[in-house]
Each structure stands twice: as structure tokens, then as C-alpha cells.
Scaffold this motif. Structure first.
Motif, PDB file in Angstrom:
ATOM      1  N   SER A 615       0.825  -1.197   0.000  1.00  0.00           N
ATOM      2  CA  SER A 615       0.000   0.000   0.000  1.00  0.00           C
ATOM      3  C   SER A 615       0.866   1.256   0.000  1.00  0.00           C
ATOM      4  O   SER A 615       1.420   1.654   1.013  1.00  0.00           O
ATOM      5  CB  SER A 615      -0.972  -0.012   1.186  1.00  0.00           C
ATOM      6  OG  SER A 615      -0.294   0.143   2.394  1.00  0.00           O
ATOM      7  N   LEU A 616       1.050   1.801  -1.160  1.00  0.00           N
ATOM      8  CA  LEU A 616       1.780   3.056  -1.340  1.00  0.00           C
ATOM      9  C   LEU A 616       0.838   4.010  -2.057  1.00  0.00           C
ATOM     10  O   LEU A 616       0.069   3.579  -2.910  1.00  0.00           O
ATOM     11  CB  LEU A 616       3.007   2.840  -2.239  1.00  0.00           C
ATOM     12  CG  LEU A 616       4.238   2.153  -1.651  1.00  0.00           C
ATOM     13  CD1 LEU A 616       5.261   1.907  -2.740  1.00  0.00           C
ATOM     14  CD2 LEU A 616       4.840   2.990  -0.543  1.00  0.00           C
ATOM     15  N   SER A 617       0.931   5.284  -1.720  1.00  0.00           N
ATOM     16  CA  SER A 617       0.038   6.223  -2.395  1.00  0.00           C
ATOM     17  C   SER A 617       0.492   6.416  -3.846  1.00  0.00           C
ATOM     18  O   SER A 617       1.641   6.168  -4.193  1.00  0.00           O
ATOM     19  CB  SER A 617       0.039   7.563  -1.677  1.00  0.00           C
ATOM     20  OG  SER A 617       1.199   8.285  -2.025  1.00  0.00           O
ATOM     21  N   GLN A 618      -0.434   6.870  -4.664  1.00  0.00           N
ATOM     22  CA  GLN A 618      -0.150   7.059  -6.071  1.00  0.00           C
ATOM     23  C   GLN A 618       1.003   8.039  -6.257  1.00  0.00           C
ATOM     24  O   GLN A 618       1.891   7.847  -7.076  1.00  0.00           O
ATOM     25  CB  GLN A 618      -1.416   7.569  -6.784  1.00  0.00           C
ATOM     26  CG  GLN A 618      -1.352   7.479  -8.295  1.00  0.00           C
ATOM     27  CD  GLN A 618      -1.040   6.077  -8.778  1.00  0.00           C
ATOM     28  OE1 GLN A 618      -1.355   5.088  -8.126  1.00  0.00           O
ATOM     29  NE2 GLN A 618      -0.395   5.977  -9.938  1.00  0.00           N
ATOM     30  N   GLU A 619       1.017   9.085  -5.440  1.00  0.00           N
ATOM     31  CA  GLU A 619       2.043  10.109  -5.592  1.00  0.00           C
ATOM     32  C   GLU A 619       3.435   9.531  -5.338  1.00  0.00           C
ATOM     33  O   GLU A 619       4.364   9.778  -6.103  1.00  0.00           O
ATOM     34  CB  GLU A 619       1.750  11.253  -4.620  1.00  0.00           C
ATOM     35  CG  GLU A 619       2.522  12.500  -4.951  1.00  0.00           C
ATOM     36  CD  GLU A 619       2.180  13.622  -3.983  1.00  0.00           C
ATOM     37  OE1 GLU A 619       1.028  13.678  -3.526  1.00  0.00           O
ATOM     38  OE2 GLU A 619       3.076  14.422  -3.688  1.00  0.00           O
ATOM     39  N   VAL A 620       3.552   8.742  -4.267  1.00  0.00           N
ATOM     40  CA  VAL A 620       4.844   8.129  -3.958  1.00  0.00           C
ATOM     41  C   VAL A 620       5.239   7.170  -5.072  1.00  0.00           C
ATOM     42  O   VAL A 620       6.393   7.131  -5.503  1.00  0.00           O
ATOM     43  CB  VAL A 620       4.788   7.405  -2.593  1.00  0.00           C
ATOM     44  CG1 VAL A 620       6.024   6.560  -2.386  1.00  0.00           C
ATOM     45  CG2 VAL A 620       4.644   8.424  -1.474  1.00  0.00           C
ATOM     46  N   ARG A 621       4.264   6.414  -5.569  1.00  0.00           N
ATOM     47  CA  ARG A 621       4.565   5.497  -6.670  1.00  0.00           C
ATOM     48  C   ARG A 621       5.129   6.235  -7.868  1.00  0.00           C
ATOM     49  O   ARG A 621       6.082   5.803  -8.504  1.00  0.00           O
ATOM     50  CB  ARG A 621       3.296   4.763  -7.111  1.00  0.00           C
ATOM     51  CG  ARG A 621       2.872   3.667  -6.176  1.00  0.00           C
ATOM     52  CD  ARG A 621       1.532   3.088  -6.621  1.00  0.00           C
ATOM     53  NE  ARG A 621       0.942   2.275  -5.580  1.00  0.00           N
ATOM     54  CZ  ARG A 621       1.218   0.974  -5.405  1.00  0.00           C
ATOM     55  NH1 ARG A 621       2.042   0.366  -6.229  1.00  0.00           N
ATOM     56  NH2 ARG A 621       0.672   0.301  -4.418  1.00  0.00           N
ATOM     57  N   GLU A 622       4.522   7.376  -8.167  1.00  0.00           N
ATOM     58  CA  GLU A 622       4.963   8.118  -9.344  1.00  0.00           C
ATOM     59  C   GLU A 622       6.373   8.687  -9.174  1.00  0.00           C
ATOM     60  O   GLU A 622       7.182   8.649 -10.094  1.00  0.00           O
ATOM     61  CB  GLU A 622       3.962   9.234  -9.683  1.00  0.00           C
ATOM     62  CG  GLU A 622       2.784   8.690 -10.478  1.00  0.00           C
ATOM     63  CD  GLU A 622       1.588   9.626 -10.520  1.00  0.00           C
ATOM     64  OE1 GLU A 622       1.762  10.823 -10.210  1.00  0.00           O
ATOM     65  OE2 GLU A 622       0.486   9.146 -10.864  1.00  0.00           O
ATOM     66  N   ILE A 623       6.649   9.194  -7.970  1.00  0.00           N
ATOM     67  CA  ILE A 623       8.005   9.690  -7.712  1.00  0.00           C
ATOM     68  C   ILE A 623       9.014   8.560  -7.891  1.00  0.00           C
ATOM     69  O   ILE A 623      10.031   8.699  -8.567  1.00  0.00           O
ATOM     70  CB  ILE A 623       8.124  10.255  -6.274  1.00  0.00           C
ATOM     71  CG1 ILE A 623       7.251  11.498  -6.129  1.00  0.00           C
ATOM     72  CG2 ILE A 623       9.564  10.579  -5.935  1.00  0.00           C
ATOM     73  CD1 ILE A 623       7.166  12.027  -4.715  1.00  0.00           C
ATOM     74  N   LEU A 624       8.702   7.410  -7.298  1.00  0.00           N
ATOM     75  CA  LEU A 624       9.614   6.275  -7.379  1.00  0.00           C
ATOM     76  C   LEU A 624       9.797   5.828  -8.819  1.00  0.00           C
ATOM     77  O   LEU A 624      10.891   5.504  -9.260  1.00  0.00           O
ATOM     78  CB  LEU A 624       9.078   5.116  -6.539  1.00  0.00           C
ATOM     79  CG  LEU A 624       9.167   5.312  -5.037  1.00  0.00           C
ATOM     80  CD1 LEU A 624       8.341   4.255  -4.314  1.00  0.00           C
ATOM     81  CD2 LEU A 624      10.611   5.254  -4.576  1.00  0.00           C
ATOM     82  N   ASP A 625       8.697   5.827  -9.553  1.00  0.00           N
ATOM     83  CA  ASP A 625       8.751   5.369 -10.938  1.00  0.00           C
ATOM     84  C   ASP A 625       9.603   6.315 -11.779  1.00  0.00           C
ATOM     85  O   ASP A 625      10.346   5.893 -12.658  1.00  0.00           O
ATOM     86  CB  ASP A 625       7.334   5.289 -11.505  1.00  0.00           C
ATOM     87  CG  ASP A 625       7.335   4.704 -12.910  1.00  0.00           C
ATOM     88  OD1 ASP A 625       7.822   3.562 -13.055  1.00  0.00           O
ATOM     89  OD2 ASP A 625       6.886   5.393 -13.844  1.00  0.00           O
ATOM     90  N   ARG A 626       9.500   7.605 -11.486  1.00  0.00           N
ATOM     91  CA  ARG A 626      10.242   8.585 -12.286  1.00  0.00           C
ATOM     92  C   ARG A 626      11.732   8.537 -11.965  1.00  0.00           C
ATOM     93  O   ARG A 626      12.562   8.464 -12.850  1.00  0.00           O
ATOM     94  CB  ARG A 626       9.685   9.988 -12.016  1.00  0.00           C
ATOM     95  CG  ARG A 626      10.156  11.023 -13.015  1.00  0.00           C
ATOM     96  CD  ARG A 626       9.463  12.353 -12.823  1.00  0.00           C
ATOM     97  NE  ARG A 626       9.785  12.953 -11.547  1.00  0.00           N
ATOM     98  CZ  ARG A 626       8.911  13.204 -10.584  1.00  0.00           C
ATOM     99  NH1 ARG A 626       7.643  12.909 -10.764  1.00  0.00           N
ATOM    100  NH2 ARG A 626       9.274  13.750  -9.451  1.00  0.00           N
TER     101      ARG A 626
END
Lengths: 688, 483
Positions: A615-626
Motif C-alpha cells: 500500500s503506497l500512495s499514487q504520488e509516492v509510486r509516481e516519484i519512485l517510478d520517475r
């Protein structure tokens, strides 16, 4: 672009070229190819060769290998630390500085040894000579003049992360490709570079050199799909020395006794009395007037919409901080040079206005310009696309170093060059890549900042970037890096290693000797005369405790206990520094350990953050992905990352056991790292 | 985060705040035995592990009696965290709890736990099973969320402004020292810069120390569960407030936008302290006063422990099947978009839907809608209610009370006293670090700067972390630095 003939160096140093020269002409396969002969390229090539890799250095012009394109100086605050570290890993620039320096000084002398900045003005000619002869006498290193047309790229090795694999290069005129296991690109400002002066622009990376890298640029952007950004830099006009009225400037003398950069040198080539002075002068209101009047004729400044936070040119200084006096240093260009370099006057206005501006400064009222200043804009590859070994994440075997990664400065380039060369060599020799921790070196801080956070302006090293500044000192760079450089990395020669080990053992003995002499504070006062000790009379203090006091020197202690301490006179300064900083470094050691553990947990580079079943928030996922942080440590330092997110990642990685071999290796080395060279952090056995 | 051998000893209130008979304070780390000896007057041997012992609990400095309570000793590795641990079971009043927490914080090497720290230590000691480990991220998430809300509330007030101001001034001090170290040899940085830092640091030190001595400051923290009424204009939010506190605290009228500012009132719900706030109806408005009211309303919702979202039931779709989707959509306009770390599941725990004006909806439609809502998942509990006739009030109060009780019994909802203790500890360490600055100022500027860095790290634990880039921003803004 004119096709250039494959041309081996036969200039002044023919005698150094090994007998393999003949066969090299037909050689088409190397372990490592380094493209570019600047500070990054030369260190990379030399490091790869020291590691044992058969290495080819390709440069446009052999005569510009080791050229100082901008300021004739090396080191400074932060940068000096980098030079010491490059030297500790057996790089070139420290020794080159000692050979070419004509004015040595330790900056920040009054502010504490951790932030001392060893610096030297250089003789351009000597610097170039040293680097060129050093490269030519390096075994396994071949130098070739030519322009690289494209990178050869093929399918990746499926056992390693990445979408491509580099297999070599093709020269502009070369019908055959030249193959290699790894390639290091150090093309500086030549990637889509354009030069600016007044209202004219022309393609190129440095005045006097042909533009190049069009094909390379294409490979990087189109074939490999790397994200690039654009940066700008500039250089001041060079002034004819005779035309300067030096009596109107303030003389800045060098240190009476030059301090060498290199741990191998006891003295510099330039004798103390042969050193040249620098001169200090200031801008006047007239300078500001010229800048304001010329803005409409100055493309470089007009385009400076999203400029860096600091002031790269005199134009930006005056426009951003109006009504102030700005410092201008007049620096010698060499022993025989008839030019002066006006540090602080980088400018891009039309040449006639450059002259007018200079002449607004009293000491320069008759100044003549030899070559005008100009600006450069160039592409850099966003460095978050690199691993801590400076390899492009998506492309096996491709390494980048220097300005191409968004840094500025010789020392920053040299540091990256060395580390990229090390890893290019290791990759070619089928050894796992290695990373330097930010707890152990400024090089580690530099690379971690680049690959972990990226850049928005040319990145320059400051001591304020280092969390563990009191440990990452210029005096102990050898202890921090040389043993590891030999035992694990393989980039340090035996001679240097043995020297570092003997210093380490000597210091260790000396520290034990200091601890063995213990007296009450009353007795110390009797022995040493009038010193102020805060402890009460009955407290027992040993020599190391006493050495922490401002007024106490090792020499004083040695004269009190000559038998015990006089054998260690050669270490007196290092012992004093160690005594003062040791308690602080010990306090920080837990925080260091924490950071090192997090750095040692690597996150798989192909992790699918967007669909990770935690369970990670979408925002954190996006930062990590980038950003795709390489390690848990890098993830922790990302803006927006939360403690909960970190624990989620940690759990996931531990559970799935997705740690690749890099991690395991790095774990081992970081464990070892804790045990060696770390003089400061309680590794010296303490005898009670 | 991954440190295995933490040398520091931590403590926290591990039972809920609000009214409870017994409060449990946990201590973990190598100094636990020292803590027990100092605070429970155990001069000789420690009690045998896992055995409760009735002791006088005293302040280690003043020896003043704080409470009589049970103490327990757990010798590592046989404890929750795997470390040496201790527990104090004390009386549940806020005064006693605060006194014990402050006494703990005054011991050297002992500090308040960060969010999730006990659990994290247990995890690293291998004390948690796989399922517990999986829940760890969620748990820490919940704890940080609770602390974040608590911090937001405080940062809002005078105390927050004070901390922010210190943080800002300390950042400038550090930036100027760093600028002097990194640039003064090449650039024009006046010598006066350091003298200014000297006096700023001295002043900060004095201010923080004065603050630490002034006990009254700490009392400004608002306590109680924060319940906020929110929703569209004219849904009957103020009527609900008036119904709940049984007196007209807020003006009600059929005119949309009647409530423009926050109306706040203290209530006792089922024996628990509640701070109930009525807010302006959420709508886009051209009236600047109303816009400000809406901004404040949204801010208050963000800080709330529990939000009562009031909906006008006559606005619900007539087809009961469409109601869940309608409400889902409606909630997303009222509630703040989830913070980076907040998942949706957390939000639905903190929301109750109040379907007001039920007297205006036909009985049969209401029952079918209630049926639909029971079936649907992902929505917070919903209650039909008429503030006008009081129909449904009993049921609603039962749900509300159980929610408040859970929140109060939950140690995570950010006991103000605990936050206070954390703040004190960090401020004290800040002052200590600033003393290091003066100590080394003339001898070694690198070591002096280390003091300011450390002080800022501690203050940053309260106001938010400060990175190297932020310091560089100030340097480049205040000084002209060349290439």
C-alpha cells in the motif's frame, strides 16, 4: 565534419609509445573505450588501464588532452577535497597539479582543517605535458585521434538489468567499428553545444575546436531514449599581462611553503620562491553601466530565463546584485605565459563591449584582450538515469562522466571520470560494479547527489553538501580511500598502497603512544607551562585528550615525552587534526552506519512501482517510478518520500529477496568498508 | 530506519488519552534499567522480569512524587522490542501523564519515540511474525498520519508560528556560516556576517530556553477529539451542531452560506472530550469573506480526527441504486484529496455520513436507500437524521459515540502531552547544540557549524526536515556567488 585520418599520437612523446604501436593500428577490440580527453576522460582512461583493462582513449585532438579550457587553477574549498580523494585513488589530477602549480595556497586556513581548501594556480603548458606524458606511459592504454560517429548498441545480456548493451563505437571516417565491452563518454560541452558571443552563435563546445558529437547525440537521445536537459556556462576574456597596471591591484601572495596535493609528494615542482602572485581588484559602477547598455546585444544573457541560482557571469552578478563591488582575481596563466586570467569576469557580450567593460576597472584601464570571453550552451544527460557506478541504467556497459552529467568544474569531472573508468574496467573484466558511500567520500556525495536527485543547474561541490564534513577531510583522504582502492577496487598501485598502509600504521602507533602518556592536569601544567586546562586539578588526562586543546601542539607533547613521542614527528599535524575531530566523528558514527546500511540495500532497477502489491500512495509510486532510486538510501532522500513508504519498500524487497548480485557484493564491501581506513570512527584500538 | 543496534532509549504513551483509568507508558532501549532505578526508586536489584511491582514514581531530578503505580521490567531479548524494556502503569489523568512523560524526557539518552519506532525496533529484532510485518507499513502510516494531524493543529496556532520562526532564523544562521566556509575566500562575503550569526544564535538560544522554562506555553495545545461538520451549503450543518449541543450555538437560516467562519464548541460525548466545529458550506463563491470561510473549512477538515459530512437527503438520486456512487462522488468534493501517505481506507475510518432532512424523504424510499447503503462497500457509515424532528438522532448518537470512543482509546490519535514531550526533548537538544557553536566559534568553524546543523536537525524534527538544497537556496539568495 571533416573525416580525420586514424592517427596515433606521434607528437613530442614518441619515445613513450610502447612497442605495441604497430599492432595497435589494426587492433579493433578493446576492453574499454573512453571518448574525450578532458579531466573526466583522462582520469577514466587511466583508471581503467590501472585496473588491468585494455583501454583506448579517443579524442578529437591529441594536443588538447589535459588542456585547461577555463580557469588556470585546481582545487579550492570542496574541490580541493575532491582532488585529494582522486589522488588517494591513484588518479592523475593531484600529481599533475603538483607538477604544474605556480602558486599554492590552503584556503580557509583559519576555519578548521576539515574545511581547508588546497588550491593552486597552474601553468597550463606544464599541466598538459604532465597529463599527456602520464597517459602515454600508462601500460595497456592507447590514444587515438578521431571523432566518434555513433555508439554501437545491441541486445542486452538477459541476466543483467537493462534494455540495451553497448558493443563499441564507429569513427566518423572508420569503415570498421572498434569493439569494446564498455564505453565511457566524457564529451563535456560538445553534446549539441553552441557558442555565444554578443549576438552571434555558432555550433561547438569550445572555441578553436570543431563541433562534434552530432551522431553521438542522436544515439543517446533517439536510439537509447535518454532524457537530456540544457545547461550554460562561460569563460572570461584572456588579457595581455603587459597591458595591465598591476600597481593598481592588490597583490595576493601564495603560501610561503607550498603544500602538495598528492599524498605521494613531499614537495611541489615549483620552488617556494619561484611561485607567481595573484592580484585582486574590484568592479566599479562603470562596469554595471556597460552591462546594462549591452544587454540587448547579448543573446546568452537574454536567454537566461531559468538561470542557475548562483551567478555564472559578470552580467548576471551585476543584474542580480546591483550597486555592489564584485571581486575580480587576476590569475597567472603560467610561468612563461604573457596572459592573465580575470576570474569573476566571465562574459558573453560583443568583444568591443568586453574591452570597454574591462577598462572600467582601474587596474585594467589600458587592458588588451587576447581572446574574448564567450558562453556555451550544451546538452547534458539527466543523471538520474545513471546507477551509482555511473553506468546508464538502460544500457549495459555505457558510462558517463563529467559535464555530460550536468556538473561544472575540473575536479568534479575528474572525480566522476575516475569512478566511471573504474566501473567500465570492472564491467569489462566481468567484475561487479562498485559504489562509493556518501559517508566515506566527497566523490560518494557527488555521485549520490547526481544519480539520486538530478540537477537543475551545473552541479558544483561545496563542503556544505556533505553530512559528514568533519570526517571527510583533506588530511585523511588516503586512509579513507587508498586501502579500499587497492584491496577491493583495484585502481591503486602497490607503491601507493604500501605508503598509505605505513602511514595508517604509523598514525595508529602514534595515537596509542599519546594515550599511553597520562598525567593529572596539575602535572600537565607543570610540564607544558602556561596552558589553560578546563578540567579540575585531579583529573587524569592522556596525551590525546590534551592535544584537543587549542594551545597544545604535538611538538609540545613530544618535548615533554621525547622518548615516547618523538618517533612520530612526521605525523604531528595529522595527529593534531585527528585529536580535535575524533570525538565528533565518533558521535556521528551511528548516523553514518544508518546511512550506509540504507545505501547497501539496493532496489531492483526494473521494479514496477506503479503496480507493486504494497500500500503506497499514487504520488509516492509516481516519484519512485520517475526517479527509480538505486538504493533504499537514495529513496529516503527523495522529496515527498515518507517513513511509511520506506518501510513498505524495505519489506517488499526483503520478502521477495529480489536483491541482485550487485547488492550482495555491495553489502560485503560496505561491511568491509566499516573495518578499514576509518581512522576516525573508533577503529583504532584504544589502550586504556 | 534500518539501524539494528539503537543506542538511544525511547518512550511513549502506549494507552489512549482522554479519560481512562490506567495509562501505560512504555520505555525501550539500553537505558531502560536506569530509567526504572531513577524513577521507581529501585536502588538495588531490578524487579524480576514480567512481574508487576507497586512503586512510588518520582521525578528523577526534583525527587517530587508524581504518582503511585505499577512498574514492570522486561529484560531483553524477552520483550516486545527485543531490547531491555520497562512499563509504567499510572493513573490516567492528563496531569499525571504529562508529568511522567516530561520526567522521562529529562533523563539523558532517553527521548520520545518517533512514529512507529517501537514496532520498527521489534521488527528489526525479528519479533514480529510475517503478517505483522506486512501490517507494519500501514501501522507506521497510521501513526505518522495521526502525528501529522496533531502537528498540523499545533502548527496552526501561536506555537506553530513560534517554531516556524525559529526554524527560519536557524536556517539563515546555518546558511550564513556555510556561505562563510564555502565562499568567503573567493567571493566578497563581509566578515560581519559571522558576528551577526553569533548574536542571532545567542538570541535563539535565549528564546528557546525561556520557552522551555515557561510552562504555560504548553497548555495552549487544544485537547480532545476534533470533530468537524462539513458539507455543501444549506445541508443543515449548523442545525446538526445545535442539535448536538442542545443550544443554538450557530445561526441557522434557509439562506445558503449563512455560516462563514468556524463555530467551535466543546462537548462531552459518552464521557469523552470532543471539540466540535461547524464550518462554512463548501461552494465556489465570489464573496471574499465566504471564500475565506471555505478555505478555513477545508483546512479544518484536513486537521480533523472525525468529519461529519452532512448531506441534504432531498438531493439524493431518487433511484436508491444510484445513491452509493452519488455519495462517493460527493465525498471526494468535501474531503481533502488524500495526502501522499494517506490511503482511502484511512479516510473512511474518519468520516460519518449524515443524511439530514430525512423527514422530507418518503419512508419507503428511505428504507430502500438504507438497504442499498448497507450492501455497498467502501463508503463510511451513513445515518438518516432529521435535525428538525430529531428522528434518527438516537441511532446517530450511538454510532458517533462509538467512533469517539475508539478515537480516544487509540494512542495514535496524538496525545497532546506526548507531542509536548517530544517537542521539549528536541528543543532541549537544539539548545545544547547551539552551545557547541559558541564553544568552537573561534577555534574551528567546521565544528561550530556542526553545532548549528545539529540544532536545525532537532528543530526540523518538529517543523520538518531541512535539506542541503534549502540552505544553498538561502546562500545564493543572500550572497553573490560566482561560478
Amino acid at each position: 565534419m571533416l573525416a580525420q585520418k586514424l592517427h596515433l599520437l606521434r607528437h613530442n612523446f614518441l619515445s613513450f609509445v610502447s612497442s605495441r604501436t604497430g599492432s595497435d593500428l589494426t587492433r579493433r577490440q578493446y576492453d574499454v573505450i573512453v571518448v574525450g580527453g578532458g579531466h573526466a576522460g583522462t582520469e577514466a582512461a587511466a583508471a581503467a588501464a590501472r585496473l588491468g583493462a585494455e583501454t583506448l582513449l579517443i579524442t578529437q585532438k591529441i594536443t588538447t588532452i589535459g588542456a585547461l579550457s577555463c580557469n588556470p587553477s585546481l582545487g579550492g574549498v570542496g574541490k580541493g577535497q575532491l582532488v585529494r580523494e582522486v589522488d588517494a585513488l591513484d588518479g592523475l589530477c593531484g600529481r599533475a597539479g603538483d607538477w604544474a602549480g605556480v602558486h599554492f595556497s590552503i584556503l580557509n586556513r583559519s576555519k578548521g582543517p576539515a574545511v581547508w581548501g588546497p588550491r593552486a594556480q597552474l601553468d597550463r603548458e606544464r599541466y598538459r605535458q604532465f597529463i599527456q606524458s602520464e597517459l602515454l606511459s600508462t601500460p595497456r592504454l592507447t590514444v587515438l585521434e578521431g571523432s566518434v560517429d555513433e555508439l554501437l548498441v545491441s541486445q542486452p545480456n538477459p541476466e543483467e538489468p537493462g534494455h540495451h548493451r553497448v558493443t563499441g563505437i564507429r569513427l566518423v571516417d572508420g569503415s570498421h567499428p572498434i569493439l569494446s565491452s564498455s564505453v565511457v563518454l566524457t564529451t563535456g560541452t560538445f553534446l549539441s553545444g553552441s557558442l555565444f558571443m554578443g549576438q552571434t552563435t555558432s555550433p561547438g563546445g569550445r572555441i578553436g575546436d570543431v563541433p562534434s558529437c552530432a551522431g553521438l547525440s542522436y544515439t543517446l537521445k533517439e536510439t537509447l531514449g535518454l532524457r537530456v536537459g540544457r545547461l550554460r556556462t562561460g569563460t572570461p576574456p584572456r588579457i595581455v599581462k603587459e597591458s595591465v597596471d598591476l600597481s593598481l591591484a592588490q597583490l595576493q601572495a601564495p603560501d610561503k611553503q607550498p603544500t602538495p596535493f598528492s599524498f605521494l609528494n613531499t614537495h611541489t615542482r615549483c620552488k617556494p620562491e619561484e611561485q607567481l602572485p595573484c592580484y585582486l581588484t574590484h568592479t566599479t559602477p562603470g562596469v554595471e553601466t556597460v552591462v546594462r547598455e549591452s544587454v540587448h546585444l547579448n543573446c546568452h544573457i537574454q536567454q537566461d530565463t531559468k538561470g542557475p541560482r548562483y551567478c555564472p557571469s559578470i552580467e548576471s552578478r551585476v543584474l542580480r546584485f546591483p550597486g555592489r563591488r564584485h571581486q575580480v582575481w587576476l590569475e597567472p596563466e603560467g610561468l612563461t605565459s604573457d596572459l592573465l586570467y580575470p576570474q569573476g569576469l566571465s562574459m558573453t557580450m560583443p568583444p568591443d563591449l568586453q574591452l570597454r567593460l574591462l577598462r572600467e576597472i582601474p587596474a585594467l584601464h589600458r587592458a588588451e584582450i587576447r581572446t574574448p570571453g564567450y558562453g556555451v550552451q550544451y546538452d547534458f544527460v539527466c543523471p538520474t538515469q545513471l546507477t551509482p557506478s555511473l553506468q546508464v541504467k538502460s544500457t549495459q556497459g555505457l558510462f558517463l562522466a563529467g559535464q555530460i552529467n550536468g556538473t561544472t568544474g575540473y575536479e568534479e569531472a575528474a572525480a566522476q571520470g575516475l569512478w566511471a573508468g573504474v566501473n567500465a574496467g570492472r564491467t569489462a573484466l566481468s567484475l561487479p560494479p562498485m559504489a562509493l558511500s556518501r559517508t566515506q567520500s566527497y566523490i560518494g556525495v557527488l555521485i549520490d547527489d547526481l544519480v539520486g536527485r538530478g540537477v537543475t543547474e551545473p552541479y558544483r561541490m561545496f563542503t556544505s553538501r556533505a553530512e559528514f564534513r568533519t570526517y571527510l577531510r583533506p588530511d585523511n583522504a588516503d586512509l579513507r580511500l587508498t586501502p579500499r582502492g587497492f584491496e577491493e577496487v583495484g585502481c591503486v598501485t602497490l607503491r601507493r598502497y604500501e605508503k598509505a598502509v605505513s602511514v595508517r600504521d604509523g598514525l595508529q602507533e602514534a595515537l596509542m603512544a599519546l594515550q599511553s602518556v597520562a598525567l593529572s592536569s596539575t602535572r600537565w601544567r607543570e610540564k607544558l607551562g602556561n596552558i589553560s586546562l578546563s578540567e579540575n586539578k585531579s583529573t587524569t588526562l592522556n596525551g590525546l585528550d590534551l592535544l584537543q586543546y587549542k594551545d597544545v601542539s604535538f611538538e609540545m607533547l613530544a618535548s615533554a615525552f621525547p622518548e615516547c613521542l618523538s618517533p612520530y614527528f612526521e605525523y604531528s599535524q595529522r595527529l593534531k587534526i585527528e585529536a580535535v575531530y575524533r570525538p565528533h566523528c565518533e558521535k556521528q558514527s551511528r548516523e553514518m552506519e544508518r546511512i550506509r546500511r540504507e545505501e547497501s540495500l539496493s532496489l531492483p532497477s526494473d521494479m514496477d512501482y506503479l503496480s507493486l502489491p504494497v500500500s503506497l500512495s499514487q504520488e509516492v509510486r509516481e516519484i519512485l517510478d520517475r526517479v527509480r532510486p538505486n538504493t533504499l538510501g537514495a529513496a529516503t532522500r527523495l522529496p515527498g518520500m515518507t517513513p511509511a513508504g520506506i518501510v513498505q519498500l524495505l519489506n517488499y524487497v526483503l520478502r521477495t529477496g529480489q536483491r541482485n548480485r550487485h547488492t550482495e557484493h555491495r553489502n560485503q564491501s560496505s561491511q568491509k568498508e566499516g573495518g578499514k581506513g576509518q581512522l576516525c570512527a573508533s577503529n583504532i584500538p584504544i589502550s586504556q | 530506519m534500518i539501524a539494528v543496534c539503537d543506542a538511544e532509549t525511547i518512550f511513549a504513551l502506549s494507552s489512549g488519552h482522554g479519560r481512562c483509568g490506567v495509562a501505560v507508558v512504555r520505555v525501550s532501549g539500553p537505558a531502560s534499567s536506569m530509567v526504572l532505578r531513577n524513577m521507581a526508586g529501585l536502588t538495588q536489584a531490578l524487579p524480576s522480569p514480567r512481574t508487576a511491582l507497586l512503586r512510588r514514581i518520582t521525578d528523577p531530578q526534583s525527587k517530587e512524587l508524581l504518582d503511585r503505580g505499577l512498574v514492570l521490567w522486561f529484560q531483553g531479548p524477552h520483550s516486545f522490542t527485543g531490547e531491555d524494556s520497562a512499563e509504567f502503569h499510572i493513573h490516567g489523568g492528563p496531569a499525571v501523564i504529562t508529568a511522567v512523560l516530561q520526567a522521562l524526557g529529562s533523563l539523558e539518552g532517553v527521548r520520545p519515540a518517533e512514529a512507529g519506532e517501537f514496532t520498527r525496533r521489534a521488527f528489526h529484532a525479528g519479533k514480529l511474525g510475517l503478517t505483522e510485518v506486512e501490517g507494519l507499513g500501514d501501522l507506521i502510516h497510521a501513526e505518522t498520519e495521526a502525528q501529522r494531524r496533531q502537528a498540523l493543529r499545533q502548527m496552526d496556532g501561536e506555537l506553530g508560528r513560534l517554531y516556524q520562526d525559529w526554524g527560519y532564523r536557524l536556517k539563515r544562521c546555518l546558511a550564513h556560516v556555510e556561505a562563510f566556509i564555502d565562499f568567503s575566500e573567493d567571493e566578497l562575503i563581509e566578515d560581519g556576517v559571522l558576528n551577526q550569526v553569533d548574536s542571532s544564535v545567542r538570541q535563539l538560544e535565549a528564546e528557546i530556553e525561556r520557552h522551555l522554562k515557561d510552562e504555560r506555553r504548553g497548555e495552549r495545545l487544544r485537547s480532545g477529539v476534533q470533530v468537524v461538520i462539513a458539507g455543501a451549503t444549506n445541508a443543515g450543518k449548523s442545525s446538526l451542531l445545535n442539535t448536538l449541543c442542545q443550544r443554538p450555538a450557530a445561526i441557522v437560516s434557509p439562506i445558503a452560506g449563512t455560516t462563514r467562519d468556524i463555530v467551535e464548541t466543546s462537548l462531552d460525548i459518552g464521557g469523552f472530550p470532543v471539540l466540535l466545529s461547524d464550518t462554512a458550506g463548501l461552494r465556489d463563491s465570489s464573496d471574499s469573506v465566504e471564500r475565506e470561510g471555505v478555505r478555513r473549512a477545508r483546512q479544518r477538515v484536513e486537521q480533523a480526527d472525525l468529519t461529519l459530512v452532512v448531506v441534504d437527503s432531498t438531493q439524493l438520486p431518487p433511484d436508491p441504486q444510484l445513491v452509493p456512487a452519488f455519495l462517493q462522488e460527493h465525498l471526494s468534493t468535501v474531503l481533502p484529496s488524500p495526502s501522499p501517505e494517506a490511503g482511502m481506507e484511512a479516510a473512511s475510518d474518519r468520516v460519518l455520513l449524515v443524511l439530514n432532512k430525512s423527514d422530507l424523504v418518503p419512508e419507503e424510499q428511505r428504507e430502500r436507500t438504507e438497504g442499498e447503503l448497507r450492501e455497498s462497500t467502501g463508503l463510511p457509515p451513513a445515518c438518516f437524521l432529521s435535525c428538525y424532528t430529531s428522528t434518527g438522532l438516537e441511532d446517530f448518537l450511538t454510532v458517533l459515540q462509538s467512533r469517539v470512543k475508539t478515537l480516544c482509546g487509540d494512542p495514535l490519535s496524538g496525545a497532546p502531552s506526548l507531542t509536548q514531550a517530544r517537542h521539549r526533548a528536541h528543543l532541549q537538544q537544539s539548545v545544547q547544540a547551539l552551545i557547541q557553536y559558541h564553544q568552537y566559534r573561534d577555534q574551528d568553524l567546521a565544528l561550530a557549524a556542526e553545532g548549528v546543523r545539529l540544532a536545525l536537525t532537532h528543530l526540523g524534527r518538529i517543523t520538518g526536515r531541512v535539506g542541503a538544497e534549502e540552505i544553498l537556496d538561502i546562500i545564493f539568495r543572500d550572497f553573490c556567488i560566482g561560478k
